[in-house]
Design an enzyme around this catalytic site. Structure first.
Site, PDB file in Angstrom:
ATOM      1  N   ASN A  57      48.062  21.312 -23.746  1.00 19.86           N
ATOM      2  CA  ASN A  57      46.881  22.044 -24.220  1.00 19.86           C
ATOM      3  C   ASN A  57      47.004  23.556 -24.101  1.00 19.86           C
ATOM      4  OD1 ASN A  57      45.432  19.592 -24.813  1.00 19.86           O
ATOM      5  ND2 ASN A  57      45.021  19.398 -22.618  1.00 19.86           N
ATOM      6  N   GLN A 100      45.662  15.015 -30.168  1.00 21.91           N
ATOM      7  CA  GLN A 100      45.126  16.264 -29.619  1.00 21.91           C
ATOM      8  C   GLN A 100      46.115  17.409 -29.741  1.00 21.91           C
ATOM      9  OE1 GLN A 100      43.058  15.781 -25.956  1.00 21.91           O
ATOM     10  NE2 GLN A 100      42.775  17.962 -25.607  1.00 21.91           N
ATOM     11  N   ASP A 101      47.251  17.308 -29.054  1.00 22.24           N
ATOM     12  CA  ASP A 101      48.291  18.323 -29.220  1.00 22.24           C
ATOM     13  C   ASP A 101      49.648  17.673 -29.024  1.00 22.24           C
ATOM     14  OD1 ASP A 101      48.285  18.080 -26.423  1.00 22.24           O
ATOM     15  OD2 ASP A 101      48.583  20.220 -26.089  1.00 22.24           O
ATOM     16  N   PRO A 102      50.736  18.358 -29.375  1.00 24.18           N
ATOM     17  CA  PRO A 102      52.056  17.721 -29.360  1.00 24.18           C
ATOM     18  C   PRO A 102      52.525  17.357 -27.954  1.00 24.18           C
ATOM     19  CG  PRO A 102      52.069  19.728 -30.707  1.00 24.18           C
ATOM     20  CD  PRO A 102      50.783  19.720 -29.940  1.00 24.18           C
ATOM     21  N   VAL A 116      45.871  20.367 -32.592  1.00 23.43           N
ATOM     22  CA  VAL A 116      46.619  21.587 -32.270  1.00 23.43           C
ATOM     23  C   VAL A 116      48.081  21.275 -32.563  1.00 23.43           C
ATOM     24  CG1 VAL A 116      47.291  23.176 -30.417  1.00 23.43           C
ATOM     25  CG2 VAL A 116      44.943  22.313 -30.534  1.00 23.43           C
TER      26      VAL A 116
END
Length: 248
Positions: A155, A84-86, A146
């Site tokens: 997020n 999803q994101d780092p 992302v």
């Protein structure tokens, strides 16, 4: 079209009217994503990130943002594992989904991935690190939807343009004539299945390896299923065993 090694790191003056290209990308990604690098949303994303880095700590470092594409050229992609994101903690994120730098504590989700590997792949021994570059070099595209995050704020860079860019990455992989196995863990990743339309590809879906959903993740055997799908298509399987010692 020009390479910009500090893309999204420091201001470069007036907005360029042409494509802005991160340094070190394989030619195949440059060609496949040329329209994205020239798109207005991508310039707006760059402007947002330049300001973010001026006023906040952003992960991963600018030089690492596109590592997933650097380490795995488009023509080599056999598997995609979508995050999803780092990670948003200090020193963790380095541009590969689920991976952390050598010497950084292994995050809970990756610990659960290792546990599943132990039960799924005979002989797998969990390493004492969480550095997954060896997978990337075999053709496992470790992509986050992302690619950046503000420190300590999960997020926080959602909805800023990255999703358009990484959707284009997924579509480029979908266009590959060879089979690719897409691994989608969790509700967020599973929504991306709509972008995977070529019938020769394989999608493996399950709950996320996060501690919040790990009981539904364990026992899904994604890694052996990936290799079975690759071998069915005449492709070499992935060696999931990671080296015991690593350095960047």
């Amino acid at each position: 079209m020009s390479d910009q090694p500090d893309l999204f790191g420091t201001p470069t003056g007036a907005k360029a009217p042409h494509a802005i290209m991160p340094a070190g990308l394989p030619a195949s990604w440059k060609e496949a994503l040329a329209e994205e690098f020239a798109a207005p949303y991508f310039h707006a994303l760059k402007d947002f990130l330049v300001e973010e880095r001026r006023t906040h700590t952003v992960y991963p470092p600018a030089a690492d943002v596109f590592n997933a594409l650097r380490y795995t050229p488009l023509e080599n992609v056999k598997v995609m594992i979508l995050g999803q994101d780092p990670y948003h903690g200090p020193g963790q994120a380095h541009g590969l989904s689920f991976s952390v730098r050598p010497g950084v504590r292994i995050p809970p989700s990756l610990k659960n991935i290792y546990k599943e590997l132990q039960s799924d792949i005979p002989g797998f021994t969990p390493p004492r690190h969480g550095y997954l570059k060896a997978w990337a070099e075999q053709g496992v595209l470790l992509l986050n939807a992302v690619l950046t995050v503000r420190a300590g704020e999960a997020n926080s860079h959602a909805g800023k343009g990255w999703e358009s860019f990484t959707d284009a990455v997924i579509r480029a992989v979908n266009n590959r004539p060879q089979r690719v196995v897409f691994v989608l863990w969790g509700a967020y990743a599973r929504k991306k299945a709509r972008l995977i339309t070529a019938p020769h590809h394989v999608i493996i879906e399950s709950a996320h390896p996060s501690p919040l959903s790990v009981t539904r993740f364990m026992g899904t055997r994604p890694f052996s299923r990936v290799n079975a799908a690759l071998e069915e298509a005449g492709e070499a399987p992935i060696d999931w065993q990671l080296p015991a010692q690593v350095e960047e």
